[in-house]
Design a protein around this motif. Structure first.
Motif, PDB file in Angstrom:
ATOM      1  N   GLU A   1      18.305  -2.335 -17.196  1.00 24.03           N
ATOM      2  CA  GLU A   1      17.756  -1.416 -18.196  1.00 24.03           C
ATOM      3  C   GLU A   1      17.928  -1.970 -19.608  1.00 24.03           C
ATOM      4  OE1 GLU A   1      19.787  -0.618 -15.788  1.00 24.03           O
ATOM      5  OE2 GLU A   1      18.814   0.947 -14.575  1.00 24.03           O
ATOM      6  N   GLY A   2      19.100  -2.548 -19.867  1.00 23.63           N
ATOM      7  CA  GLY A   2      19.346  -3.134 -21.178  1.00 23.63           C
ATOM      8  C   GLY A   2      18.475  -4.349 -21.432  1.00 23.63           C
ATOM      9  N   ARG A   3      18.344  -5.191 -20.418  1.00 26.41           N
ATOM     10  CA  ARG A   3      17.495  -6.380 -20.570  1.00 26.41           C
ATOM     11  C   ARG A   3      16.034  -5.974 -20.764  1.00 26.41           C
ATOM     12  NH1 ARG A   3      21.059  -7.915 -16.430  1.00 26.41           N
ATOM     13  NH2 ARG A   3      19.485  -7.637 -14.793  1.00 26.41           N
ATOM     14  N   ARG A   4      15.621  -4.862 -20.144  1.00 26.82           N
ATOM     15  CA  ARG A   4      14.246  -4.391 -20.320  1.00 26.82           C
ATOM     16  C   ARG A   4      13.992  -3.959 -21.771  1.00 26.82           C
ATOM     17  NH1 ARG A   4      13.971  -1.273 -16.323  1.00 26.82           N
ATOM     18  NH2 ARG A   4      12.725  -2.621 -14.972  1.00 26.82           N
ATOM     19  N   VAL A   5      14.969  -3.319 -22.385  1.00 29.94           N
ATOM     20  CA  VAL A   5      14.835  -2.908 -23.794  1.00 29.94           C
ATOM     21  C   VAL A   5      14.574  -4.135 -24.671  1.00 29.94           C
ATOM     22  CG1 VAL A   5      16.078  -1.961 -25.775  1.00 29.94           C
ATOM     23  CG2 VAL A   5      16.205  -0.809 -23.561  1.00 29.94           C
ATOM     24  N   ILE A   6      15.316  -5.213 -24.431  1.00 36.42           N
ATOM     25  CA  ILE A   6      15.108  -6.447 -25.202  1.00 36.42           C
ATOM     26  C   ILE A   6      13.731  -7.023 -24.912  1.00 36.42           C
ATOM     27  CG2 ILE A   6      15.927  -8.809 -25.572  1.00 36.42           C
ATOM     28  CD1 ILE A   6      18.739  -7.841 -24.835  1.00 36.42           C
ATOM     29  N   ALA A   7      13.372  -7.086 -23.640  1.00 35.15           N
ATOM     30  CA  ALA A   7      12.099  -7.695 -23.241  1.00 35.15           C
ATOM     31  C   ALA A   7      10.905  -6.956 -23.841  1.00 35.15           C
ATOM     32  CB  ALA A   7      11.987  -7.721 -21.722  1.00 35.15           C
ATOM     33  N   MET A   8      10.928  -5.625 -23.808  1.00 35.30           N
ATOM     34  CA  MET A   8       9.808  -4.829 -24.331  1.00 35.30           C
ATOM     35  C   MET A   8       9.561  -5.134 -25.804  1.00 35.30           C
ATOM     36  SD  MET A   8      10.620  -1.147 -22.546  1.00 35.30           S
ATOM     37  CE  MET A   8       9.528  -0.291 -23.682  1.00 35.30           C
ATOM     38  N   GLN A   9      10.642  -5.291 -26.555  1.00 36.19           N
ATOM     39  CA  GLN A   9      10.492  -5.554 -27.988  1.00 36.19           C
ATOM     40  C   GLN A   9      10.131  -7.013 -28.248  1.00 36.19           C
ATOM     41  OE1 GLN A   9      13.581  -2.920 -30.324  1.00 36.19           O
ATOM     42  NE2 GLN A   9      14.486  -3.541 -28.374  1.00 36.19           N
ATOM     43  N   TYR A  10      10.648  -7.916 -27.435  1.00 35.08           N
ATOM     44  CA  TYR A  10      10.394  -9.336 -27.664  1.00 35.08           C
ATOM     45  C   TYR A  10       8.922  -9.684 -27.431  1.00 35.08           C
ATOM     46  CZ  TYR A  10      11.560 -14.273 -28.067  1.00 35.08           C
ATOM     47  OH  TYR A  10      11.629 -15.580 -28.498  1.00 35.08           O
ATOM     48  N   VAL A  11       8.309  -9.128 -26.376  1.00 37.59           N
ATOM     49  CA  VAL A  11       6.887  -9.425 -26.119  1.00 37.59           C
ATOM     50  C   VAL A  11       5.978  -8.679 -27.085  1.00 37.59           C
ATOM     51  CG1 VAL A  11       7.300  -9.876 -23.679  1.00 37.59           C
ATOM     52  CG2 VAL A  11       6.584  -7.589 -24.383  1.00 37.59           C
ATOM     53  N   GLY A  12       6.520  -7.673 -27.778  1.00 36.81           N
ATOM     54  CA  GLY A  12       5.751  -6.947 -28.780  1.00 36.81           C
ATOM     55  C   GLY A  12       5.288  -5.592 -28.308  1.00 36.81           C
ATOM     56  N   LEU A  13       5.488  -4.582 -29.149  1.00 34.15           N
ATOM     57  CA  LEU A  13       5.036  -3.235 -28.824  1.00 34.15           C
ATOM     58  C   LEU A  13       3.517  -3.167 -28.931  1.00 34.15           C
ATOM     59  CD1 LEU A  13       7.739  -1.203 -30.791  1.00 34.15           C
ATOM     60  CD2 LEU A  13       7.751  -1.868 -28.374  1.00 34.15           C
ATOM     61  N   PRO A  14       2.880  -2.226 -28.237  1.00 32.86           N
ATOM     62  CA  PRO A  14       1.410  -2.136 -28.259  1.00 32.86           C
ATOM     63  C   PRO A  14       0.874  -1.869 -29.666  1.00 32.86           C
ATOM     64  CG  PRO A  14       2.344  -0.772 -26.500  1.00 32.86           C
ATOM     65  CD  PRO A  14       3.491  -1.219 -27.352  1.00 32.86           C
ATOM     66  N   TYR A  15      -0.331  -2.352 -29.935  1.00 30.23           N
ATOM     67  CA  TYR A  15      -0.994  -2.037 -31.203  1.00 30.23           C
ATOM     68  C   TYR A  15      -1.456  -0.578 -31.174  1.00 30.23           C
ATOM     69  CZ  TYR A  15      -1.328  -7.084 -32.260  1.00 30.23           C
ATOM     70  OH  TYR A  15      -1.041  -8.394 -32.537  1.00 30.23           O
ATOM     71  N   GLU A  16      -1.352   0.070 -32.317  1.00 30.79           N
ATOM     72  CA  GLU A  16      -1.699   1.489 -32.414  1.00 30.79           C
ATOM     73  C   GLU A  16      -3.178   1.633 -32.797  1.00 30.79           C
ATOM     74  OE1 GLU A  16      -0.238   5.353 -35.057  1.00 30.79           O
ATOM     75  OE2 GLU A  16       1.152   3.696 -34.678  1.00 30.79           O
ATOM     76  N   ASP A  17      -3.857   2.575 -32.175  1.00 27.77           N
ATOM     77  CA  ASP A  17      -5.253   2.847 -32.494  1.00 27.77           C
ATOM     78  C   ASP A  17      -5.358   3.805 -33.679  1.00 27.77           C
ATOM     79  OD1 ASP A  17      -6.442   1.242 -30.532  1.00 27.77           O
ATOM     80  OD2 ASP A  17      -6.188   2.803 -29.011  1.00 27.77           O
ATOM     81  N   LEU A  18      -6.527   3.852 -34.293  1.00 30.43           N
ATOM     82  CA  LEU A  18      -6.776   4.803 -35.383  1.00 30.43           C
ATOM     83  C   LEU A  18      -6.904   6.204 -34.813  1.00 30.43           C
ATOM     84  CD1 LEU A  18      -9.503   2.879 -37.451  1.00 30.43           C
ATOM     85  CD2 LEU A  18      -7.007   2.663 -37.574  1.00 30.43           C
ATOM     86  N   LYS A  19      -6.664   7.167 -35.653  1.00 30.62           N
ATOM     87  CA  LYS A  19      -6.846   8.562 -35.239  1.00 30.62           C
ATOM     88  C   LYS A  19      -8.340   8.903 -35.243  1.00 30.62           C
ATOM     89  CE  LYS A  19      -2.418   9.834 -37.295  1.00 30.62           C
ATOM     90  NZ  LYS A  19      -1.756  10.598 -38.370  1.00 30.62           N
TER      91      LYS A  19
END
Length: 398
Positions: A380-398
């Motif tokens: 679970e801890g390694r997943r937290v690092i991995a999710m941020q390292y590969v980059g969070l998704p780009y946000e769409d416009l409203k």
């Protein structure tokens, strides 16, 4: 002269924005204060998030990256002479990072822009942004001793921390946040095979070290040094000796050394300017934010700014929705602060702060050692690092 979007700066963010806008039929002109050769001579990082590689493909400049870049499915953290792999692809449901130098990204974008015959003014001087809060902003600059005026609808400030774009926003209308770290990274580039197939981030009692690469035959290595150190203080032999002392034993044994082809010291800092928009001026990349390189977020945050601004300009010119421009700063800053926090966290967790002279340095070290163990001991801890390292998704416009 007239255009729809004036882009200040021909680094990778300005060039990428220009390429994406042109693909949508949105006219743009780039104004840059230095030469193209100077830009290509700057050595920068080259770990690209999944979102950035997808964006480069969308811009039509991903062919050489896909052919020559190195897909990394994991990254390693080393401490106490042990190595922990963060399995990026497995832990994120298929996302990876690409090792492909920023210089090569810039070269691909420059060539694509030249091929399309899009207008770029290099070696421009006295660049000034005017009436950016009005519906008719314009840019004046000098080229070969002649003054030019470029009228536009919008201005994208992609000209870095020292550029004119952020300085155009009155101090009363912007707030800046900064954290300066008490050390720098001494980096060396050498034509030697990388010591490992994946990047290794090393925490040691002697200070931080990192092993990276540009290709199968070119390596990039870093060690933490005091801010008082100068490049000339470090011979190649001194660097290699110190690097070996900071690597896990099995890694140090197979390190191939050689003459440096580039050597430099980069100070570390966190910086954010709020807001990232002032009227019809939008700050992009280093003009608005800087991160310590530990999290590999600098170029990637610039790319996400570009993605957001590109979506906004598409809606403006294709749907006539001019109100959507007001979403830019809010959307970008959410992702920027996530990237800043991750980079700050990685920097605090992996570096030695004992030279800072603080009474709390030893306590800080205990906290960060516990932090490192906590996050690497469980999936679970390694997943937290991995999710941020590969980059969070780009946000769409409203």
């Amino acid at each position: 002269m007239k255009t729809q979007v004036a882009i200040i700066g021909a680094g990778p963010s300005g060039l990428l924005l220009g390429q994406l806008l042109a693909k949508q039929g949105i006219d743009n002109v780039i104004i840059e204060r230095v030469s193209g050769e100077y830009i290509l001579g700057r050595i920068r990082a080259g770990v690209l998030e999944q979102g950035m590689t997808d964006l480069l493909r969308e811009a039509g400049v991903g062919e050489r990256m896909d052919r020559e870049g190195q897909v990394h499915k994991g990254v390693e953290l080393a401490f106490n002479n042990k190595r922990v792999q963060i399995e990026l692809e497995k832990l994120t449901g298929g996302n990876t990072v690409m090792v492909y130098g920023q210089t090569e990204v810039t070269r691909d974008l420059m060539e694509a822009r030249a091929e399309k015959g899009l207008t770029t003014y290099y070696e421009s001087s006295n660049v000034v942004l005017h009436d950016v809060k009005s519906a008719t902003p314009y840019v004046t600059f000098e080229q070969n001793g002649k003054e030019h005026r470029l009228e536009c609808d919008y201005i994208a400030g992609c000209d870095g921390f020292h550029g004119v774009s952020r300085q155009t926003i009155p101090e009363s209308s912007r707030k800046e946040f900064e954290r300066v770290y008490p050390f720098g990274w001494l980096g060396i580039l050498s034509d030697t095979p990388p010591v490992n197939d994946e990047l290794i981030y090393c925490k040691t009692d002697r200070g931080f070290a990192m092993t990276s690469m540009r290709s199968a035959t070119r390596s990039r290595y870093y060690i933490q040094v005091p801010l008082t150190d100068k490049v000339e203080d470090w011979s190649d032999d001194d660097f290699w000796t110190e690097l070996k002392n900071r690597l896990p034993d099995d890694v140090a044994e197979r390190l191939v050394t050689g003459p440096s082809i580039e050597k430099s010291i980069a100070p570390l800092r966190s910086f954010v300017c709020e807001p990232m928009q002032y009227g019809n001026l939008f700050l992009v990349g280093d003009a608005a934010h800087i991160v310590p390189p530990t999290g590999a977020k600098g170029l990637n945050l610039a790319a996400s700014d570009v993605a957001t601004l590109n979506k906004i300009m598409a809606r403006v010119y294709q749907e006539g929705d001019k109100e959507c421009v007001n979403q830019y700063s809010e959307i970008c800053l959410r992702r920027v602060w996530h990237g800043e926090r991750f980079s700050w966290w990685m920097t605090n967790m992996l570096h030695d702060f004992s030279d800072e002279g603080s009474k709390d340095a030893e306590t800080h070290e205990r906290f960060m050692s516990s932090e490192l163990n906590f996050y690497t001991d469980t999936e679970e801890g390694r997943r937290v690092i991995a999710m941020q390292y590969v980059g969070l998704p780009y946000e769409d416009l409203k």
